[in-house]
Design a protein around this motif. Structure first.
Motif, PDB file in Angstrom:
ATOM      1  N   SER A  33     -39.010 -58.469  -2.111  1.00 25.08           N
ATOM      2  CA  SER A  33     -39.933 -58.436  -1.115  1.00 25.08           C
ATOM      3  C   SER A  33     -39.830 -58.698  -0.029  1.00 25.08           C
ATOM      4  CB  SER A  33     -41.528 -58.625  -2.082  1.00 25.08           C
ATOM      5  OG  SER A  33     -41.506 -60.503  -2.065  1.00 25.08           O
ATOM      6  N   ASP A  34     -38.675 -59.576   0.266  1.00 24.01           N
ATOM      7  CA  ASP A  34     -38.264 -60.710   0.911  1.00 24.01           C
ATOM      8  C   ASP A  34     -37.125 -59.414   1.568  1.00 24.01           C
ATOM      9  OD1 ASP A  34     -39.894 -62.464   0.439  1.00 24.01           O
ATOM     10  OD2 ASP A  34     -38.788 -63.628  -0.168  1.00 24.01           O
ATOM     11  N   LEU A  35     -36.571 -58.247   1.500  1.00 22.88           N
ATOM     12  CA  LEU A  35     -35.853 -56.720   1.662  1.00 22.88           C
ATOM     13  C   LEU A  35     -36.238 -55.951   1.884  1.00 22.88           C
ATOM     14  CD1 LEU A  35     -32.751 -58.792  -0.723  1.00 22.88           C
ATOM     15  CD2 LEU A  35     -33.609 -59.092   1.448  1.00 22.88           C
ATOM     16  N   ALA A  36     -37.741 -55.931   1.797  1.00 18.96           N
ATOM     17  CA  ALA A  36     -38.455 -54.658   1.945  1.00 18.96           C
ATOM     18  C   ALA A  36     -37.911 -54.476   3.657  1.00 18.96           C
ATOM     19  CB  ALA A  36     -40.114 -55.024   1.420  1.00 18.96           C
ATOM     20  N   PHE A  37     -37.708 -54.964   4.628  1.00 14.79           N
ATOM     21  CA  PHE A  37     -37.910 -54.638   6.056  1.00 14.79           C
ATOM     22  C   PHE A  37     -35.929 -54.102   6.204  1.00 14.79           C
ATOM     23  CE2 PHE A  37     -35.553 -59.171   5.617  1.00 14.79           C
ATOM     24  CZ  PHE A  37     -34.972 -58.698   6.317  1.00 14.79           C
ATOM     25  N   VAL A  38     -34.965 -54.526   5.071  1.00 14.73           N
ATOM     26  CA  VAL A  38     -33.683 -54.043   5.179  1.00 14.73           C
ATOM     27  C   VAL A  38     -34.263 -52.342   4.591  1.00 14.73           C
ATOM     28  CG1 VAL A  38     -30.803 -54.744   4.087  1.00 14.73           C
ATOM     29  CG2 VAL A  38     -32.937 -56.501   4.228  1.00 14.73           C
ATOM     30  N   ARG A  39     -34.356 -52.385   4.029  1.00 14.10           N
ATOM     31  CA  ARG A  39     -34.874 -51.019   3.088  1.00 14.10           C
ATOM     32  C   ARG A  39     -34.794 -50.193   3.978  1.00 14.10           C
ATOM     33  NH1 ARG A  39     -37.024 -53.086  -1.341  1.00 14.10           N
ATOM     34  NH2 ARG A  39     -38.956 -52.321  -0.945  1.00 14.10           N
ATOM     35  N   SER A  40     -36.396 -50.338   5.212  1.00 12.16           N
ATOM     36  CA  SER A  40     -36.700 -50.237   6.351  1.00 12.16           C
ATOM     37  C   SER A  40     -35.497 -49.557   7.425  1.00 12.16           C
ATOM     38  CB  SER A  40     -38.538 -50.488   7.329  1.00 12.16           C
ATOM     39  OG  SER A  40     -39.159 -51.073   6.116  1.00 12.16           O
ATOM     40  N   TRP A  41     -35.201 -50.950   7.285  1.00  7.87           N
ATOM     41  CA  TRP A  41     -34.217 -50.296   8.636  1.00  7.87           C
ATOM     42  C   TRP A  41     -33.135 -49.493   8.445  1.00  7.87           C
ATOM     43  CZ3 TRP A  41     -29.259 -52.745   9.199  1.00  7.87           C
ATOM     44  CH2 TRP A  41     -28.568 -52.786  10.451  1.00  7.87           C
ATOM     45  N   LEU A  42     -32.884 -49.135   7.126  1.00  6.44           N
ATOM     46  CA  LEU A  42     -31.318 -48.788   6.704  1.00  6.44           C
ATOM     47  C   LEU A  42     -32.099 -47.350   6.781  1.00  6.44           C
ATOM     48  CD1 LEU A  42     -29.966 -50.160   3.426  1.00  6.44           C
ATOM     49  CD2 LEU A  42     -29.309 -49.481   5.448  1.00  6.44           C
ATOM     50  N   THR A  43     -33.322 -46.877   6.507  1.00  5.88           N
ATOM     51  CA  THR A  43     -34.116 -45.454   6.373  1.00  5.88           C
ATOM     52  C   THR A  43     -34.388 -45.235   7.714  1.00  5.88           C
ATOM     53  OG1 THR A  43     -35.299 -46.345   4.442  1.00  5.88           O
ATOM     54  CG2 THR A  43     -36.381 -44.318   5.801  1.00  5.88           C
ATOM     55  N   ARG A  44     -34.335 -46.060   9.121  1.00  3.93           N
ATOM     56  CA  ARG A  44     -34.416 -45.506  10.538  1.00  3.93           C
ATOM     57  C   ARG A  44     -33.399 -45.173  10.827  1.00  3.93           C
ATOM     58  NH1 ARG A  44     -37.660 -50.526  10.752  1.00  3.93           N
ATOM     59  NH2 ARG A  44     -35.815 -51.472  11.571  1.00  3.93           N
ATOM     60  N   ASN A  45     -32.860 -45.336  10.176  1.00  2.00           N
ATOM     61  CA  ASN A  45     -30.946 -45.293  10.437  1.00  2.00           C
ATOM     62  C   ASN A  45     -30.239 -44.202   9.434  1.00  2.00           C
ATOM     63  OD1 ASN A  45     -29.845 -46.987  13.205  1.00  2.00           O
ATOM     64  ND2 ASN A  45     -30.991 -48.370  11.766  1.00  2.00           N
ATOM     65  N   GLN A  46     -30.822 -43.928   8.775  1.00  2.00           N
ATOM     66  CA  GLN A  46     -31.043 -42.143   8.148  1.00  2.00           C
ATOM     67  C   GLN A  46     -30.621 -40.826   8.537  1.00  2.00           C
ATOM     68  OE1 GLN A  46     -33.097 -41.626   5.237  1.00  2.00           O
ATOM     69  NE2 GLN A  46     -31.606 -40.288   4.027  1.00  2.00           N
ATOM     70  N   SER A  47     -29.551 -39.919   9.238  1.00  2.00           N
ATOM     71  CA  SER A  47     -29.703 -39.031   9.806  1.00  2.00           C
ATOM     72  C   SER A  47     -31.082 -37.664   9.185  1.00  2.00           C
ATOM     73  CB  SER A  47     -28.749 -38.104   9.563  1.00  2.00           C
ATOM     74  OG  SER A  47     -27.337 -39.135  10.296  1.00  2.00           O
ATOM     75  N   LEU A  48     -30.780 -36.700   9.912  1.00  2.00           N
ATOM     76  CA  LEU A  48     -32.649 -35.952   9.668  1.00  2.00           C
ATOM     77  C   LEU A  48     -31.552 -34.583   8.209  1.00  2.00           C
ATOM     78  CD1 LEU A  48     -33.648 -34.860  13.155  1.00  2.00           C
ATOM     79  CD2 LEU A  48     -34.892 -35.867  11.750  1.00  2.00           C
ATOM     80  N   ASP A  49     -30.648 -35.182   8.306  1.00  2.00           N
ATOM     81  CA  ASP A  49     -30.230 -34.627   6.844  1.00  2.00           C
ATOM     82  C   ASP A  49     -29.664 -35.165   5.845  1.00  2.00           C
ATOM     83  OD1 ASP A  49     -28.032 -36.320   7.702  1.00  2.00           O
ATOM     84  OD2 ASP A  49     -26.122 -34.642   7.381  1.00  2.00           O
ATOM     85  N   GLY A  50     -30.022 -36.860   5.764  1.00  2.00           N
ATOM     86  CA  GLY A  50     -30.875 -37.622   4.609  1.00  2.00           C
ATOM     87  C   GLY A  50     -28.769 -38.297   4.480  1.00  2.00           C
ATOM     88  N   THR A  51     -28.179 -38.161   5.332  1.00  2.00           N
ATOM     89  CA  THR A  51     -27.104 -38.978   5.856  1.00  2.00           C
ATOM     90  C   THR A  51     -27.364 -40.210   6.245  1.00  2.00           C
ATOM     91  OG1 THR A  51     -26.122 -38.243   7.173  1.00  2.00           O
ATOM     92  CG2 THR A  51     -26.223 -36.790   4.769  1.00  2.00           C
TER      93      THR A  51
END
Length: 92
Positions: A31-49
């Motif tokens: 639960s403390d690392l949920a912000f990392v998942r969000s950051w990774l998702t924000r840095n994902q390209s539109l094509d999912g990579t």
């Protein structure tokens, strides 16, 4: 570790991911690392990579492929690594 690296495309980010990888082994950290998942998702390209750029080549975690001269190899490596990290964060 609550402070994200300044740049996603950096060796600093690769070292950060390495630390997050270790923490993801502890269920209590999920639960403390949920912000990392969000950051990774924000840095994902539109094509999912993901592409961490040549800067991520630290000779330890990257490259996974034999040759990073081709962008598609770098993108494939970064995407594989980050997907694995996200799975670890979700399945801890």
């Amino acid at each position: 570790l609550h402070i994200l690296p300044e740049s996603f495309q950096s060796k600093q980010a690769v070292r950060y991911f390495s630390a997050i990888e270790l923490l993801s082994k502890f269920k209590s950290a999920l639960s403390d690392l949920a912000f990392v998942r969000s950051w990774l998702t924000r840095n994902q390209s539109l094509d999912g990579t993901w592409d961490m750029g040549q800067e991520a080549n630290d000779k330890i975690h990257f490259p996974l492929s034999d040759d990073w001269q081709k962008k598609e190899n770098r993108v494939k490596d970064c995407t594989e690594y980050i997907k694995t990290l996200i799975e670890a964060l979700e399945n801890s």
